[in-house]
Design a protein around this motif. Sequence first.
Motif, PDB file in Angstrom:
ATOM      1  N   SER A 419      31.197 -32.470  62.681  1.00  0.00           N
ATOM      2  CA  SER A 419      29.844 -32.400  63.358  1.00  0.00           C
ATOM      3  C   SER A 419      29.211 -30.950  62.974  1.00  0.00           C
ATOM      4  O   SER A 419      28.232 -30.839  63.630  1.00  0.00           O
ATOM      5  CB  SER A 419      30.101 -32.436  65.030  1.00  0.00           C
ATOM      6  N   ASP A 420      29.677 -30.487  61.806  1.00  0.00           N
ATOM      7  CA  ASP A 420      28.973 -29.406  61.231  1.00  0.00           C
ATOM      8  C   ASP A 420      27.621 -29.761  60.645  1.00  0.00           C
ATOM      9  O   ASP A 420      27.960 -30.582  59.384  1.00  0.00           O
ATOM     10  CB  ASP A 420      29.978 -28.493  60.436  1.00  0.00           C
ATOM     11  N   GLU A 421      26.703 -29.463  60.965  1.00  0.00           N
ATOM     12  CA  GLU A 421      25.504 -29.564  60.341  1.00  0.00           C
ATOM     13  C   GLU A 421      25.400 -29.367  58.660  1.00  0.00           C
ATOM     14  O   GLU A 421      25.030 -30.314  58.038  1.00  0.00           O
ATOM     15  CB  GLU A 421      24.358 -29.041  60.729  1.00  0.00           C
ATOM     16  N   GLY A 422      25.927 -28.302  58.347  1.00  0.00           N
ATOM     17  CA  GLY A 422      25.770 -27.817  56.803  1.00  0.00           C
ATOM     18  C   GLY A 422      26.674 -28.894  56.158  1.00  0.00           C
ATOM     19  O   GLY A 422      26.222 -29.325  54.959  1.00  0.00           O
ATOM     20  N   ALA A 423      28.026 -29.221  56.642  1.00  0.00           N
ATOM     21  CA  ALA A 423      28.814 -30.052  55.872  1.00  0.00           C
ATOM     22  C   ALA A 423      28.283 -31.580  55.952  1.00  0.00           C
ATOM     23  O   ALA A 423      28.341 -31.950  54.936  1.00  0.00           O
ATOM     24  CB  ALA A 423      30.029 -30.252  56.593  1.00  0.00           C
ATOM     25  N   ILE A 424      27.386 -31.990  57.057  1.00  0.00           N
ATOM     26  CA  ILE A 424      27.034 -33.518  57.081  1.00  0.00           C
ATOM     27  C   ILE A 424      25.948 -33.347  55.970  1.00  0.00           C
ATOM     28  O   ILE A 424      25.742 -34.333  55.251  1.00  0.00           O
ATOM     29  CB  ILE A 424      26.434 -33.409  58.347  1.00  0.00           C
ATOM     30  N   LYS A 425      24.876 -32.390  55.909  1.00  0.00           N
ATOM     31  CA  LYS A 425      24.034 -32.016  54.635  1.00  0.00           C
ATOM     32  C   LYS A 425      24.451 -32.474  53.477  1.00  0.00           C
ATOM     33  O   LYS A 425      23.832 -33.387  52.592  1.00  0.00           O
ATOM     34  CB  LYS A 425      23.209 -31.081  55.069  1.00  0.00           C
ATOM     35  N   GLU A 426      25.422 -31.612  53.223  1.00  0.00           N
ATOM     36  CA  GLU A 426      26.143 -31.904  52.035  1.00  0.00           C
ATOM     37  C   GLU A 426      26.584 -33.196  51.655  1.00  0.00           C
ATOM     38  O   GLU A 426      26.193 -33.639  50.434  1.00  0.00           O
ATOM     39  CB  GLU A 426      27.339 -30.936  51.807  1.00  0.00           C
ATOM     40  N   VAL A 427      27.038 -33.827  52.317  1.00  0.00           N
ATOM     41  CA  VAL A 427      27.548 -35.359  52.084  1.00  0.00           C
ATOM     42  C   VAL A 427      26.248 -36.293  51.967  1.00  0.00           C
ATOM     43  O   VAL A 427      26.116 -37.154  50.924  1.00  0.00           O
ATOM     44  CB  VAL A 427      28.330 -35.786  53.172  1.00  0.00           C
ATOM     45  N   VAL A 428      25.254 -36.037  52.898  1.00  0.00           N
ATOM     46  CA  VAL A 428      24.157 -36.877  52.938  1.00  0.00           C
ATOM     47  C   VAL A 428      23.284 -36.455  51.256  1.00  0.00           C
ATOM     48  O   VAL A 428      22.948 -37.582  50.801  1.00  0.00           O
ATOM     49  CB  VAL A 428      23.249 -36.380  53.956  1.00  0.00           C
ATOM     50  N   LEU A 429      23.341 -35.303  50.943  1.00  0.00           N
ATOM     51  CA  LEU A 429      22.591 -35.082  49.736  1.00  0.00           C
ATOM     52  C   LEU A 429      23.233 -35.987  48.603  1.00  0.00           C
ATOM     53  O   LEU A 429      22.631 -36.237  47.693  1.00  0.00           O
ATOM     54  CB  LEU A 429      22.345 -33.639  49.386  1.00  0.00           C
ATOM     55  N   LYS A 430      24.400 -35.572  48.547  1.00  0.00           N
ATOM     56  CA  LYS A 430      25.367 -36.216  47.567  1.00  0.00           C
ATOM     57  C   LYS A 430      25.227 -37.665  47.353  1.00  0.00           C
ATOM     58  O   LYS A 430      24.938 -38.165  46.366  1.00  0.00           O
ATOM     59  CB  LYS A 430      26.792 -35.707  47.961  1.00  0.00           C
ATOM     60  N   VAL A 431      25.296 -38.366  48.542  1.00  0.00           N
ATOM     61  CA  VAL A 431      25.109 -39.788  48.506  1.00  0.00           C
ATOM     62  C   VAL A 431      23.774 -40.350  48.151  1.00  0.00           C
ATOM     63  O   VAL A 431      23.696 -41.174  47.588  1.00  0.00           O
ATOM     64  CB  VAL A 431      25.513 -40.398  49.976  1.00  0.00           C
TER      65      VAL A 431
END
Length: 480
Positions: A419-431
Motif C-alpha cells: 500500500s506504499d504509494e512509491g512502490a505502487i507507482k514504480e510497478v504502474v510505470l513499469k507495466v
Amino acid sequence: MSREDYEVVIGLEVHCELSTKTKIFCSCSTEFGGEPNTHCCPICMAMPGTLPVLNEKVVEYAVKAGLATNCKIEKNSKNDRKNYFYPDNPKSYQISQYDKPLCYDGYVTIEDEKGTEKKIRIERIHIEEDAGKLNHDEYGRGSFVDLNRAGVPLIEVVSKPDLRSAYEVESYMKKLKSIFEYIEISDCKMQEGSLRADVNVSIRKKGSSELGTRTEMKNMNSFKSIVRAIDYEIDRQIEVVEDGGEIVQETLRWDDISGRTFSMRDKEDAQDYRYFPEPDLVAIRLSDEYVDNIRKELPELPESRKKRYVEEIGLSEKAANFVTSSKYYSNMFEKASEISNNPKAVSNWLMSDIARIMNEKELEPDAIPFSAENLAELIVLIDKETISNSIGKKVLEELFENPKEPSKIIEEKGWVQISDEGAIKEVVLKVLENNPQSVADYKAGKDKALGYLVGQAMKETRGKANPQMLNKMFMEELKK
Ligand code: ADP
Ligand code: ZN
Ligand code: MG
C-alpha cells in the motif's frame, strides 16, 4: 402405479450414549475403546448377587434432553427389565424403561426439502444401559465379547412416524445431534457409535391415513448409509407391493458394500420381552424444583440463537440457519464476531469458504483446526487492508494446513499487501512501459485495457498490490 403414487413413512429410534464419567449402574469408566474388558466390574459383568445403583447424572442428562426437545417430564418414573438373550448381554436382560419413560410428548423442528419448517413429534425419551460388543475373529476362530461398553448410559429417543423422506431423516438426526451437543450430554460421535439410529420404514398409497407394515434397520451410524439404506428400502418395498406381494414385518441389516438390505430376524413384539419393573432399583421420583433447576441451567438453544442472529445482528435466515446448525460453528461465530466487530464477515467466511473446505476434507464441525481468534484476526487484517480478500483466502487454506496467527502466516509468506504509494507507482510505470499497445487501446476508448493493465500489475506483485490504489494510479497516469 409408480413411485409417485406412494407416500413414505419413517419413524426413528435414536440411541445416544451419554457422556457421564461413569456407567449407569456402577462406577466403571464410560471411556470409548480401551483394552477389552478393562472398564468392567462385577456389576457390569452381571455377576450373580450384585446390585445396580442408578447414576443420578443419567437422570439429569435425560431430563435435559427432554426439556431441550419440548418434552413433558414424568415425575413418577421407574426402570424395567427387558428380557432377551444375546451373547453381548450376560445378564440376559437389559435395564430400560417401559411404561413410564422419563420424557414424553415432545418435538423438534426441522426443515424439509423445500426449506419449510416442520415439527417432528417425539413420542418418548427413556434411559437404558448399552450392551457389550462382539468382536468377530477374522480367521473364523470364533467371537470375543468385550464388556467395556456394557452399562454405558443411553437415552433412546423415539419419534412418531412423522418423517417422509431420507432427506427429512437426515435433517432430524442432525437436529438432534446439534441439540445434544449444545446441552453437552453426549459427544455424539457417530463413527464411535455414540449416536445411532434404528430406522423404521413403510410405504402406503398416497392419500391413505393407515400405516403400512414396516421394516426396521438397526444400528445405523452414518448419514451416508442411512440415506442410501432408506432409498434402497423404499424401492424394494414398492417393488414387492407392485408385484402383488406383501411386506413382512422384520428386522433388516443394511450392508454398505453390496448396497442392499438383508433379513436378520422376524420382528419381536413388546410381549416377547416380558417386561417387568426392575426389582433391584427404587422408583425415580422427581420434584418440580429438581426439574425447574435443570430447566434454568439449560444453555441457549439453536432456535433461540438463530432468532437473535436474525433480529439483532441482521444475518439472513439462511446464514443464521447455517451458523447455528452446530454449536461449534455458533460458538466460533460469537467469539470471532466479538473480536473482529464484523459478524457479517464471520458468517460469510463460515458459510462459504470454511464450509467448502470442511466438506472437501470431510471434517465434522467439531474438527475445525483453527481458533475463533485466528478467524477474527484474518478478518481484521482484511478490514485494515493489510491483505486483500484473495490473499485472505490463501491465509484460510493455510489455517487448515498449519494453523497459527494469520499475521505470522502473512509475514512468513511475504503476503502483506503493498500500500506504499512509491512502490505502487514504480510497478504502474513499469507495466505501462511494457504494454504500449494496451495504453494505446485505452486511449482509443477501449476501457477493457485498464483491467488488463491492473492484472499485469497484480501479477508483477504476486497479488499483493492494493487493488484500489492500483486502479487509481493507473487512471492518473493514463490521463497524462
Ligand atoms: P418397537 O420398534 O420397539 O417395537 P414401536 O412399535 O413403538 O417400537 O415403534 C418404534 C418406531 O417405529 C417409532 O419411531 C415409530 O414411529 C416407528 N413406526 C411404527 N410404525 C411404523 C410404520 N408403520 N412405519 C414407519 N415407522 C413406524
Ligand atoms: Zn462396572
Ligand atoms: Mg424398534
